[in-house]
Design a protein around this motif. Structure first.
Motif, PDB file in Angstrom:
ATOM      1  N   SER A  34       0.642  -0.622  -0.092  1.00 56.12           N
ATOM      2  CA  SER A  34      -0.108   0.189  -0.239  1.00 56.12           C
ATOM      3  C   SER A  34       1.084   1.549  -0.081  1.00 56.12           C
ATOM      4  O   SER A  34       2.129   1.399   0.122  1.00 56.12           O
ATOM      5  CB  SER A  34      -0.726   0.085   0.976  1.00 56.12           C
ATOM      6  N   GLU A  35       0.149   2.519   0.440  1.00 56.99           N
ATOM      7  CA  GLU A  35       1.311   3.502   0.153  1.00 56.99           C
ATOM      8  C   GLU A  35       1.782   3.528   1.245  1.00 56.99           C
ATOM      9  O   GLU A  35       3.277   4.222   0.954  1.00 56.99           O
ATOM     10  CB  GLU A  35      -0.172   4.860  -0.294  1.00 56.99           C
ATOM     11  N   GLU A  36       1.902   3.467   2.227  1.00 62.36           N
ATOM     12  CA  GLU A  36       2.281   3.318   3.706  1.00 62.36           C
ATOM     13  C   GLU A  36       3.208   2.695   3.495  1.00 62.36           C
ATOM     14  O   GLU A  36       4.208   3.047   4.104  1.00 62.36           O
ATOM     15  CB  GLU A  36       1.054   3.049   4.767  1.00 62.36           C
ATOM     16  N   LEU A  40       7.359   3.362   3.880  1.00 64.02           N
ATOM     17  CA  LEU A  40       8.316   2.401   4.652  1.00 64.02           C
ATOM     18  C   LEU A  40       9.441   1.933   3.909  1.00 64.02           C
ATOM     19  O   LEU A  40      10.595   2.560   4.088  1.00 64.02           O
ATOM     20  CB  LEU A  40       7.460   1.626   5.899  1.00 64.02           C
ATOM     21  N   ALA A  41       9.035   1.463   3.055  1.00 64.71           N
ATOM     22  CA  ALA A  41       9.817   1.499   1.522  1.00 64.71           C
ATOM     23  C   ALA A  41      10.706   1.998   1.660  1.00 64.71           C
ATOM     24  O   ALA A  41      11.993   1.965   2.125  1.00 64.71           O
ATOM     25  CB  ALA A  41       9.534   0.667   0.687  1.00 64.71           C
ATOM     26  N   SER A  42      10.366   3.278   1.149  1.00 67.87           N
ATOM     27  CA  SER A  42      11.586   4.508   1.046  1.00 67.87           C
ATOM     28  C   SER A  42      12.239   5.111   2.128  1.00 67.87           C
ATOM     29  O   SER A  42      13.488   5.309   2.417  1.00 67.87           O
ATOM     30  CB  SER A  42      11.084   5.612   0.075  1.00 67.87           C
ATOM     31  N   GLU A  43      12.277   4.744   2.980  1.00 62.84           N
ATOM     32  CA  GLU A  43      12.539   5.266   4.304  1.00 62.84           C
ATOM     33  C   GLU A  43      13.799   4.783   4.892  1.00 62.84           C
ATOM     34  O   GLU A  43      15.123   4.881   5.284  1.00 62.84           O
ATOM     35  CB  GLU A  43      11.313   5.436   5.898  1.00 62.84           C
ATOM     36  N   LEU A  44      13.286   3.041   4.663  1.00 62.59           N
ATOM     37  CA  LEU A  44      13.923   1.450   5.264  1.00 62.59           C
ATOM     38  C   LEU A  44      15.376   1.781   4.181  1.00 62.59           C
ATOM     39  O   LEU A  44      16.392   2.111   4.182  1.00 62.59           O
ATOM     40  CB  LEU A  44      12.941   0.535   5.185  1.00 62.59           C
ATOM     41  N   GLN A  45      14.985   2.166   2.469  1.00 61.57           N
ATOM     42  CA  GLN A  45      15.990   2.274   1.769  1.00 61.57           C
ATOM     43  C   GLN A  45      16.774   3.333   1.851  1.00 61.57           C
ATOM     44  O   GLN A  45      17.910   3.243   1.819  1.00 61.57           O
ATOM     45  CB  GLN A  45      15.529   2.232   0.266  1.00 61.57           C
TER      46      GLN A  45
END
Length: 59
Positions: A34-36, A40-45
């Motif tokens: 989902s968008e959330e 979160l994936a972007s922040e982890l990257q």
């Protein structure tokens, strides 16, 4: 005595890179969610990228 220090250093390095790898893998799995999850994936990257640059090495 030296072999104990070498073992500790090798263990610390492997834990550091394993944690970075785990963050990258989790971000990859979340990218299709989902968008959330994508946020979160972007922040982890970003965190994994900062680890690559050494910004979190001494925290």
């Amino acid at each position: 005595m030296v072999w104990i220090i070498a073992a500790i250093v090798i263990l610390a390095i492997s834990v550091y890179f394993a944690n970075e790898y785990r963050l990258d893998r989790k971000a990859h799995r979340l990218r299709d969610g989902s968008e959330e999850d994508r946020r979160l994936a972007s922040e982890l990257q970003d965190i994994a990228r900062n680890m690559d640059e050494g910004k979190y090495l001494y925290r």
